[in-house]
Design an enzyme around this catalytic site. Sequence first.
Site, PDB file in Angstrom:
ATOM      1  N   ARG A  87       0.840  -1.204   0.000  1.00 22.27           N
ATOM      2  CA  ARG A  87       0.000   0.000   0.000  1.00 22.27           C
ATOM      3  C   ARG A  87       0.881   1.262   0.000  1.00 22.27           C
ATOM      4  NH1 ARG A  87      -0.318   4.690   2.680  1.00 22.27           N
ATOM      5  NH2 ARG A  87       0.226   3.575   4.574  1.00 22.27           N
ATOM      6  N   ASP A  88       1.599   1.506   1.086  1.00 23.75           N
ATOM      7  CA  ASP A  88       2.361   2.759   1.186  1.00 23.75           C
ATOM      8  C   ASP A  88       3.446   2.792   0.116  1.00 23.75           C
ATOM      9  OD1 ASP A  88       3.180   5.198   2.123  1.00 23.75           O
ATOM     10  OD2 ASP A  88       3.717   4.531   4.121  1.00 23.75           O
ATOM     11  N   HIS A 114       9.688   6.966   7.420  1.00 21.46           N
ATOM     12  CA  HIS A 114      10.186   7.014   6.040  1.00 21.46           C
ATOM     13  C   HIS A 114      11.668   7.367   6.120  1.00 21.46           C
ATOM     14  CE1 HIS A 114       6.451   6.693   3.563  1.00 21.46           C
ATOM     15  NE2 HIS A 114       5.915   6.851   4.760  1.00 21.46           N
ATOM     16  N   ASN A 151       9.480   3.955   2.971  1.00 24.78           N
ATOM     17  CA  ASN A 151       9.573   3.594   4.383  1.00 24.78           C
ATOM     18  C   ASN A 151      10.900   2.884   4.617  1.00 24.78           C
ATOM     19  OD1 ASN A 151       6.615   3.294   3.467  1.00 24.78           O
ATOM     20  ND2 ASN A 151       6.479   3.594   5.650  1.00 24.78           N
ATOM     21  N   CYS A 181       4.985   9.323  -0.455  1.00 29.44           N
ATOM     22  CA  CYS A 181       3.617   9.767  -0.259  1.00 29.44           C
ATOM     23  C   CYS A 181       3.272  10.671  -1.425  1.00 29.44           C
ATOM     24  CB  CYS A 181       3.457  10.508   1.067  1.00 29.44           C
ATOM     25  SG  CYS A 181       1.805  11.183   1.261  1.00 29.44           S
ATOM     26  N   HIS A 224       6.217   4.595  12.383  1.00 29.40           N
ATOM     27  CA  HIS A 224       6.175   4.469  10.906  1.00 29.40           C
ATOM     28  C   HIS A 224       7.153   5.496  10.338  1.00 29.40           C
ATOM     29  CE1 HIS A 224       3.501   4.061   7.165  1.00 29.40           C
ATOM     30  NE2 HIS A 224       4.183   5.155   6.885  1.00 29.40           N
TER      31      HIS A 224
HETATM   32  P1  HMG Z   1     -13.015  14.542  -2.001  1.00 30.66           P
HETATM   33  O1  HMG Z   1     -12.824  14.863  -3.451  1.00 30.66           O
HETATM   34  O2  HMG Z   1     -13.100  15.671  -1.032  1.00 30.66           O
HETATM   35  O3  HMG Z   1     -14.226  13.512  -1.756  1.00 30.66           O
HETATM   36  O4  HMG Z   1     -11.819  13.596  -1.588  1.00 30.66           O
HETATM   37  P2  HMG Z   1     -15.762  13.576  -2.052  1.00 30.66           P
HETATM   38  O5  HMG Z   1     -16.428  12.869  -0.913  1.00 30.66           O
HETATM   39  O6  HMG Z   1     -16.181  14.969  -2.417  1.00 30.66           O
HETATM   40  O7  HMG Z   1     -15.881  12.627  -3.344  1.00 30.66           O
HETATM   41  C1  HMG Z   1     -15.351  13.012  -4.602  1.00 30.66           C
HETATM   42  C2  HMG Z   1     -15.344  11.797  -5.526  1.00 30.66           C
HETATM   43  O8  HMG Z   1     -14.511  10.771  -4.992  1.00 30.66           O
HETATM   44  C3  HMG Z   1     -16.724  11.177  -5.709  1.00 30.66           C
HETATM   45  O9  HMG Z   1     -16.767  10.628  -7.014  1.00 30.66           O
HETATM   46  C4  HMG Z   1     -16.711  10.045  -4.718  1.00 30.66           C
HETATM   47  O10 HMG Z   1     -17.575   8.994  -5.078  1.00 30.66           O
HETATM   48  C5  HMG Z   1     -15.265   9.588  -4.789  1.00 30.66           C
HETATM   49  P3  HMG Z   1     -17.481  11.418  -8.232  1.00 30.66           P
HETATM   50  O11 HMG Z   1     -18.911  11.634  -7.755  1.00 30.66           O
HETATM   51  O12 HMG Z   1     -16.708  12.707  -8.400  1.00 30.66           O
HETATM   52  O13 HMG Z   1     -17.329  10.481  -9.388  1.00 30.66           O
HETATM   53  N1  HMG Z   1     -14.841   8.938  -3.543  1.00 30.66           N
HETATM   54  C6  HMG Z   1     -14.347   7.687  -3.478  1.00 30.66           C
HETATM   55  N2  HMG Z   1     -14.115   6.767  -4.425  1.00 30.66           N
HETATM   56  C7  HMG Z   1     -13.632   5.572  -4.020  1.00 30.66           C
HETATM   57  N3  HMG Z   1     -13.336   5.289  -2.716  1.00 30.66           N
HETATM   58  C8  HMG Z   1     -13.543   6.211  -1.760  1.00 30.66           C
HETATM   59  C9  HMG Z   1     -14.075   7.453  -2.126  1.00 30.66           C
HETATM   60  N4  HMG Z   1     -14.397   8.561  -1.440  1.00 30.66           N
HETATM   61  C10 HMG Z   1     -14.865   9.454  -2.318  1.00 30.66           C
HETATM   62  N5  HMG Z   1     -13.232   5.915  -0.492  1.00 30.66           N
HETATM   63  C11 HMG Z   1     -10.960  11.779  -0.275  1.00 30.66           C
HETATM   64  C12 HMG Z   1     -11.690  13.100  -0.265  1.00 30.66           C
HETATM   65  C13 HMG Z   1     -10.577  11.448   1.150  1.00 30.66           C
HETATM   66  C14 HMG Z   1     -11.877  10.697  -0.834  1.00 30.66           C
HETATM   67  C15 HMG Z   1      -9.692  11.931  -1.173  1.00 30.66           C
HETATM   68  O14 HMG Z   1      -8.989  13.059  -0.776  1.00 30.66           O
HETATM   69  C16 HMG Z   1      -8.790  10.731  -1.129  1.00 30.66           C
HETATM   70  O15 HMG Z   1      -9.161   9.658  -1.584  1.00 30.66           O
HETATM   71  N6  HMG Z   1      -7.582  10.893  -0.577  1.00 30.66           N
HETATM   72  C17 HMG Z   1      -6.674   9.770  -0.426  1.00 30.66           C
HETATM   73  C18 HMG Z   1      -5.279  10.272  -0.342  1.00 30.66           C
HETATM   74  C19 HMG Z   1      -4.330   9.110  -0.093  1.00 30.66           C
HETATM   75  O16 HMG Z   1      -4.648   7.953  -0.303  1.00 30.66           O
HETATM   76  N7  HMG Z   1      -3.107   9.446   0.354  1.00 30.66           N
HETATM   77  C20 HMG Z   1      -2.076   8.481   0.630  1.00 30.66           C
HETATM   78  C21 HMG Z   1      -2.345   7.703   1.867  1.00 30.66           C
HETATM   79  S1  HMG Z   1      -1.876   8.545   3.372  1.00 30.66           S
HETATM   80  C22 HMG Z   1      -0.222   8.159   3.607  1.00 30.66           C
HETATM   81  O17 HMG Z   1       0.373   7.602   2.738  1.00 30.66           O
HETATM   82  C23 HMG Z   1       0.443   8.439   4.919  1.00 30.66           C
HETATM   83  C24 HMG Z   1       0.632   7.179   5.774  1.00 30.66           C
HETATM   84  O18 HMG Z   1       1.441   6.244   5.095  1.00 30.66           O
HETATM   85  C25 HMG Z   1       1.296   7.532   7.087  1.00 30.66           C
HETATM   86  C26 HMG Z   1       2.560   8.359   6.931  1.00 30.66           C
HETATM   87  O19 HMG Z   1       3.468   8.013   6.167  1.00 30.66           O
HETATM   88  O20 HMG Z   1       2.614   9.356   7.631  1.00 30.66           O
HETATM   89  C27 HMG Z   1      -0.705   6.524   6.087  1.00 30.66           C
HETATM   90 MG    MG Z   2       3.695   6.334   5.026  1.00 34.56          MG
END
Ligand code: HMG
Ligand code: MG
Length: 305
Positions: free
Chosen positions: A15-16, A209, A249, A240, A207
Site C-alpha cells: 500500500r504505502d 520514512h 519507508n 507519499c 512508521h
Molecule cells: P473529495 O474529493 O473531497 O471527496 O476527496 P468527495 O467525498 O467529495 O468525493 C469526490 C469523488 O470521490 C466522488 O466521485 C466520490 O464517489 C469519490 P465522483 O462523484 O466525483 O465520481 N470517492 C471515493 N471513491 C472511491 N473510494 C472512496 C471514495 N471517497 C470518495 N473511499 C478523499 C476526499 C478522502 C476521498 C480523497 O482526498 C482521497 O481519496 N484521498 C486519499 C489520499 C491518499 O490515499 N493518500 C495516501 C495515503 S496517506 C499516507 O500515505 C500516509 C501514511 O502512510 C502515514 C505516513 O506516512 O505518515 C498513512
Molecule cells: Mg507512510
Amino acid sequence: MALPTSVRVVEVGPRDGLQNEKQAVPAATKAALVERLAGAGLPMVETGSFVSPKWVPVMADSAEVFRLVTRRPGTRYSALTPNMQGFEAALASGADEVAVFAAASESFSRRNINCSIAESLDRFAPVCVAAKARGVPVRGYVSCVLGCPYEGVIAPADVAAVAQRLMTLGCYEVSLGDTIGVGTPGAAQAMIRAVAERVPLDRLAAHFHDTYGQALANVYAVMELGIATLDASIAGLGGCPYARGATGNVATEDVIFMLDGLGVRTGVDLGALIGASWFIADALGRAPDSKVARARGRPGEERKS
Ligand code: HMG
Ligand code: MG
C-alpha cells in the site's frame, strides 16, 4: 529501558510503497507480493487502499488485489479507508481490518484528504462505529509527526492530541508517521514521550520514512522507549503522493536484519523477505532500496561474504 523482547512488524509496502509508483504494477503482481510477504511470516500486510481513484489512481485495483490473494491462516490483510465509502468497499473485498488516516498538520490534511483535521476525525467517527458493530478492528495513522512539507516543524503536543482523538474514536492502535522522513532519533524520542502521556505505549506504532537516511536509527531510538510495533515496507518502497520528495519507508528486510542481530523476536524469515524484495524490485525494473537485500543479492545469485 531494555529493548522489547519481541516486535510486531506491520508490512505496508503493497500500500504505502506501491501507492507512490508511477508505473502501473499489475494486480496479479501486487497479489503475489502480498502472498510472499505473508509467507515470510509477517503478521499483518497492508494490502491496498480504498481511496478515491481520482486522487490515487494506482490504488484503484485494490479490490482486485484482495480477490487474487490466497490467504494464509493467521495473517491479517488490512486496507486504508478514508471514509464510509472506502470502509464499505474494503469490507466487501474481505479486509480483516481497516485504517483511518489523520495528520498532525492542517496543511497536509487538506492536501492529502481534502479536509481539516477536525473534519477528518468527524468523517472517521462513523467508520469506527460501523467497524465496531461489525467486529472489524480499526488502526489509526497520524501523518507528519516529525515535520510537514508545508508547515515545517510540528509540535509533539499536536501529534499527541490527534493520536488521543483517534484512540477515543475506537482505534486499537495509532501508527505515528514520519511521512517525509525528516526525524532524527532525539526528536523521535521526544515525540513518543509526548504521545505516551496521552496514549499507552503498547498502543503506539512507529512508521518511519527514510528520506534522510534516519529511519533505522529512529526505529532503534523508539524501541529504547518500549515501542514494539513497527511499520516497514519491503524493498524500501514508497513515499507519499502528497508529500513531495518523501521517499520510501524503512525497508522491512533492513529492520528484520537489525532485530535478528539484537535477538528481538519477530517470527519473520529474512531469506523469504529478501526473495520478496527482489521479486517486486524486478517487477519495477530496479534494485531494492534496501542495503540488506542488495548485500545479499538476488536469491540464487547470493554473494558469498
Ligand atoms: P473529495 O474529493 O473531497 O471527496 O476527496 P468527495 O467525498 O467529495 O468525493 C469526490 C469523488 O470521490 C466522488 O466521485 C466520490 O464517489 C469519490 P465522483 O462523484 O466525483 O465520481 N470517492 C471515493 N471513491 C472511491 N473510494 C472512496 C471514495 N471517497 C470518495 N473511499 C478523499 C476526499 C478522502 C476521498 C480523497 O482526498 C482521497 O481519496 N484521498 C486519499 C489520499 C491518499 O490515499 N493518500 C495516501 C495515503 S496517506 C499516507 O500515505 C500516509 C501514511 O502512510 C502515514 C505516513 O506516512 O505518515 C498513512
Ligand atoms: Mg507512510
